[in-house]
Design a protein around this motif. Structure first.
Motif, PDB file in Angstrom:
ATOM      1  N   TYR A  15      -5.980  -8.827   9.085  1.00 46.71           N
ATOM      2  CA  TYR A  15      -5.580  -7.904   8.018  1.00 46.71           C
ATOM      3  C   TYR A  15      -5.398  -6.488   8.533  1.00 46.71           C
ATOM      4  O   TYR A  15      -4.391  -5.839   8.231  1.00 46.71           O
ATOM      5  CB  TYR A  15      -6.615  -7.956   6.897  1.00 46.71           C
ATOM      6  CG  TYR A  15      -6.402  -6.912   5.830  1.00 46.71           C
ATOM      7  CD1 TYR A  15      -5.383  -7.057   4.894  1.00 46.71           C
ATOM      8  CD2 TYR A  15      -7.209  -5.786   5.751  1.00 46.71           C
ATOM      9  CE1 TYR A  15      -5.178  -6.106   3.914  1.00 46.71           C
ATOM     10  CE2 TYR A  15      -7.012  -4.829   4.770  1.00 46.71           C
ATOM     11  CZ  TYR A  15      -5.990  -4.997   3.856  1.00 46.71           C
ATOM     12  OH  TYR A  15      -5.779  -4.057   2.895  1.00 46.71           O
ATOM     13  N   ILE A  16      -6.339  -5.992   9.304  1.00 48.61           N
ATOM     14  CA  ILE A  16      -6.245  -4.602   9.754  1.00 48.61           C
ATOM     15  C   ILE A  16      -5.221  -4.413  10.870  1.00 48.61           C
ATOM     16  O   ILE A  16      -4.818  -3.292  11.151  1.00 48.61           O
ATOM     17  CB  ILE A  16      -7.616  -4.030  10.184  1.00 48.61           C
ATOM     18  CG1 ILE A  16      -8.178  -4.770  11.385  1.00 48.61           C
ATOM     19  CG2 ILE A  16      -8.578  -4.019   9.018  1.00 48.61           C
ATOM     20  CD1 ILE A  16      -9.452  -4.145  11.960  1.00 48.61           C
ATOM     21  N   SER A  18      -1.975  -5.725  10.907  1.00 43.07           N
ATOM     22  CA  SER A  18      -0.657  -5.413  10.356  1.00 43.07           C
ATOM     23  C   SER A  18      -0.432  -6.163   9.044  1.00 43.07           C
ATOM     24  O   SER A  18      -1.023  -7.225   8.820  1.00 43.07           O
ATOM     25  CB  SER A  18       0.456  -5.792  11.340  1.00 43.07           C
ATOM     26  OG  SER A  18       0.579  -7.198  11.438  1.00 43.07           O
ATOM     27  N   PRO A  19       0.454  -5.646   8.216  1.00 49.68           N
ATOM     28  CA  PRO A  19       0.829  -6.377   6.992  1.00 49.68           C
ATOM     29  C   PRO A  19       1.457  -7.742   7.320  1.00 49.68           C
ATOM     30  O   PRO A  19       1.293  -8.692   6.559  1.00 49.68           O
ATOM     31  CB  PRO A  19       1.841  -5.456   6.309  1.00 49.68           C
ATOM     32  CG  PRO A  19       1.502  -4.092   6.797  1.00 49.68           C
ATOM     33  CD  PRO A  19       1.047  -4.296   8.226  1.00 49.68           C
ATOM     34  N   GLU A  22      -1.265 -10.142   7.803  1.00 50.42           N
ATOM     35  CA  GLU A  22      -1.863 -10.475   6.512  1.00 50.42           C
ATOM     36  C   GLU A  22      -1.031 -11.558   5.827  1.00 50.42           C
ATOM     37  O   GLU A  22      -1.581 -12.502   5.239  1.00 50.42           O
ATOM     38  CB  GLU A  22      -1.957  -9.246   5.613  1.00 50.42           C
ATOM     39  CG  GLU A  22      -2.604  -9.580   4.278  1.00 50.42           C
ATOM     40  CD  GLU A  22      -2.367  -8.549   3.195  1.00 50.42           C
ATOM     41  OE1 GLU A  22      -3.121  -8.559   2.222  1.00 50.42           O
ATOM     42  OE2 GLU A  22      -1.418  -7.749   3.313  1.00 50.42           O
ATOM     43  N   TYR A  60      -1.475  -2.207   0.245  1.00 52.21           N
ATOM     44  CA  TYR A  60      -2.070  -2.680   1.507  1.00 52.21           C
ATOM     45  C   TYR A  60      -3.273  -1.842   1.902  1.00 52.21           C
ATOM     46  O   TYR A  60      -4.248  -2.364   2.453  1.00 52.21           O
ATOM     47  CB  TYR A  60      -1.000  -2.667   2.609  1.00 52.21           C
ATOM     48  CG  TYR A  60      -1.514  -3.080   3.965  1.00 52.21           C
ATOM     49  CD1 TYR A  60      -1.801  -4.418   4.234  1.00 52.21           C
ATOM     50  CD2 TYR A  60      -1.721  -2.146   4.969  1.00 52.21           C
ATOM     51  CE1 TYR A  60      -2.275  -4.804   5.472  1.00 52.21           C
ATOM     52  CE2 TYR A  60      -2.201  -2.523   6.212  1.00 52.21           C
ATOM     53  CZ  TYR A  60      -2.472  -3.860   6.457  1.00 52.21           C
ATOM     54  OH  TYR A  60      -2.953  -4.242   7.695  1.00 52.21           O
ATOM     55  N   THR A  61      -3.257  -0.575   1.605  1.00 49.40           N
ATOM     56  CA  THR A  61      -4.339   0.328   2.008  1.00 49.40           C
ATOM     57  C   THR A  61      -5.505   0.372   1.019  1.00 49.40           C
ATOM     58  O   THR A  61      -6.493   1.061   1.262  1.00 49.40           O
ATOM     59  CB  THR A  61      -3.798   1.756   2.194  1.00 49.40           C
ATOM     60  OG1 THR A  61      -3.165   2.164   0.978  1.00 49.40           O
ATOM     61  CG2 THR A  61      -2.805   1.807   3.337  1.00 49.40           C
ATOM     62  N   ASP A  62      -5.413  -0.347  -0.082  1.00 47.45           N
ATOM     63  CA  ASP A  62      -6.472  -0.346  -1.092  1.00 47.45           C
ATOM     64  C   ASP A  62      -7.679  -1.136  -0.578  1.00 47.45           C
ATOM     65  O   ASP A  62      -7.541  -2.270  -0.109  1.00 47.45           O
ATOM     66  CB  ASP A  62      -5.943  -0.982  -2.383  1.00 47.45           C
ATOM     67  CG  ASP A  62      -6.886  -0.792  -3.556  1.00 47.45           C
ATOM     68  OD1 ASP A  62      -8.074  -1.138  -3.427  1.00 47.45           O
ATOM     69  OD2 ASP A  62      -6.425  -0.311  -4.602  1.00 47.45           O
ATOM     70  N   GLY A  63      -8.849  -0.549  -0.689  1.00 49.81           N
ATOM     71  CA  GLY A  63     -10.061  -1.188  -0.199  1.00 49.81           C
ATOM     72  C   GLY A  63     -10.440  -2.471  -0.921  1.00 49.81           C
ATOM     73  O   GLY A  63     -11.230  -3.263  -0.399  1.00 49.81           O
ATOM     74  N   ARG A  65      -8.231  -4.845  -1.701  1.00 51.56           N
ATOM     75  CA  ARG A  65      -7.304  -5.919  -1.335  1.00 51.56           C
ATOM     76  C   ARG A  65      -7.947  -7.019  -0.481  1.00 51.56           C
ATOM     77  O   ARG A  65      -7.703  -8.204  -0.734  1.00 51.56           O
ATOM     78  CB  ARG A  65      -6.072  -5.318  -0.649  1.00 51.56           C
ATOM     79  CG  ARG A  65      -4.938  -6.301  -0.471  1.00 51.56           C
ATOM     80  CD  ARG A  65      -3.669  -5.554  -0.132  1.00 51.56           C
ATOM     81  NE  ARG A  65      -2.650  -6.420   0.409  1.00 51.56           N
ATOM     82  CZ  ARG A  65      -1.388  -6.421   0.023  1.00 51.56           C
ATOM     83  NH1 ARG A  65      -0.986  -5.585  -0.903  1.00 51.56           N
ATOM     84  NH2 ARG A  65      -0.518  -7.233   0.570  1.00 51.56           N
TER      85      ARG A  65
END
Length: 105
Positions: A15-16, A18-19, A22, A60-63, A65
């Motif tokens: 996840y961290i 790349s999109p 994910e 994508y940057t929301d904690g 998710r």
């Protein structure tokens, strides 16, 4: 299968990164819900698909998710296939590999 914490750690690394990874993660979760869990839990594909759709409502940057794939992994790990189901899958795969007819008719 049953190693939820290790799977969650690996998934978080994807996840961290790349999109795109994910997206690959979610494709694998969907495949696992059908391939590995399959008839052991017919609702697994429905739940995994719903979680996939829900996570898309969060940037994508929301904690929050990652909580969707964490839930999916924990669910799939808790509903891993039985030894009998695995054996049946391997028997069918072997029969297909050697060219056997699965259906007599």
């Amino acid at each position: 299968r049953g190693l939820a914490e290790e799977a969650i750690t690996f998934a978080f690394e994807m996840y961290i990164t790349s999109p795109q990874l994910e997206e690959k993660l979610w494709r694998r979760l969907q495949a696992i819900s059908v391939e590995d869990v399959g008839f052991g839990d017919l609702s697994a594909p429905v739940l995994i698909n719903a979680l996939n759709q829900m996570r898309q409502n969060f940037p994508y940057t929301d904690g929050d998710r990652p909580s969707f794939f964490v839930h999916a992994i924990r669910y799939l790990a808790a509903h891993s296939p039985t030894v009998r189901a695995q054996g049946q899958t391997y028997q069918i795969a072997y029969r297909l590999h050697v060219g056997d007819n699965l259906f007599e008719g």
